[in-house]
Structures are given as C-alpha cells and as structure tokens.
Design an enzyme around this catalytic site. Structure first.
Site, PDB file in Angstrom:
ATOM      1  CE1 TYR A  95      -4.076  -1.966   0.552  1.00  0.00           C
ATOM      2  CE2 TYR A  95      -2.556  -3.370   1.747  1.00  0.00           C
ATOM      3  CZ  TYR A  95      -3.768  -3.178   1.127  1.00  0.00           C
ATOM      4  OH  TYR A  95      -4.680  -4.205   1.078  1.00  0.00           O
ATOM      5  N   PRO A  96       0.402   2.355  -0.587  1.00  0.00           N
ATOM      6  CG  PRO A  96      -0.860   3.946  -1.768  1.00  0.00           C
ATOM      7  CD  PRO A  96      -0.851   2.495  -1.344  1.00  0.00           C
ATOM      8  CB  CYS A  97       1.909   3.395   4.135  1.00  0.00           C
ATOM      9  SG  CYS A  97       0.726   2.046   4.220  1.00  0.00           S
ATOM     10  CG  HIS A  98       5.033   6.580  -0.210  1.00  0.00           C
ATOM     11  ND1 HIS A  98       4.453   5.439  -0.743  1.00  0.00           N
ATOM     12  CD2 HIS A  98       5.072   7.493  -1.214  1.00  0.00           C
ATOM     13  CE1 HIS A  98       4.166   5.662  -2.017  1.00  0.00           C
ATOM     14  NE2 HIS A  98       4.529   6.896  -2.326  1.00  0.00           N
ATOM     15  NE  ARG A  99       1.163   7.784  -3.638  1.00  0.00           N
ATOM     16  CZ  ARG A  99       0.760   6.861  -4.496  1.00  0.00           C
ATOM     17  NH1 ARG A  99      -0.438   6.307  -4.357  1.00  0.00           N
ATOM     18  NH2 ARG A  99       1.525   6.504  -5.491  1.00  0.00           N
TER      19      ARG A  99
END
Length: 99
Positions: free
Chosen positions: A55-59
């Site tokens: 998942y793009p948790c860095h966002r």
C-alpha cells in the site's frame, strides 16, 4: 478503540485511493472512515500494512505535513512522485489530497 483486521482493511482501502503526487493526513483518513478522533489508530494500522500487502503508506503524513520519524525513505518516495516540501514538511496547501 481496538484495531481489528476489518478496520485495518478499511483504512488501507482509503490509503490505496490516494493518488500519486498527493498526500493525506492521519486525521483526514480517520474522518473518511467515520472515526474522526482516531488518527493515532490510523498510524497504528499503517505500521502493520506490510503484513496485508503493498500500500502507498508513504503518502500519509501528519496534519502539518511532517513525515513519519521511523520511515527514513518516505521523503524520497514522495519527491519521486513530484510532492514538494517546505523545509522538512510537505506543502499541504499544494499537495493535500482533496477527496
């Protein structure tokens, strides 16, 4: 509040919708899932995200645009997507995801 698998998947489904080049805050995600007072719960769920897939948790950043202290490559990932910074924080006025 107890962090259940269903709640984790609910949070991750919102994170999955954040487009490249945009960010959302923990509180914003908490509001979107109907738990506006539980932004820390969102953070806990994201810390477990690797157990549930990619998942793009860095966002996801805090409400001021500050990055997660333990996520050392978060800034590089965001910059690679075109997200701009003001000092150490994401420029939330320009890059905040408006859902």
């Amino acid at each position: 509040m107890v962090l259940t698998q269903n709640l984790i998947y609910k949070i991750l489904s919102v994170v999955e919708e954040i487009p490249a080049g945009k960010v959302a805050s923990y509180g914003q995600i908490a509001q979107m899932i109907g738990l506006p007072a539980h932004s820390r719960l969102v953070g806990r769920a994201l810390s477990l995200s690797r157990l549930y897939g990619d998942y793009p948790c860095h966002r996801v950043v805090n409400h001021t645009g500050a990055l997660a202290a333990s996520f050392t490559w978060q800034r590089k990932l965001l910059e690679a997507e075109g997200v701009g910074f003001k000092g150490k924080c994401v420029d939330m006025k320009k890059y905040r995801w408006e859902w």
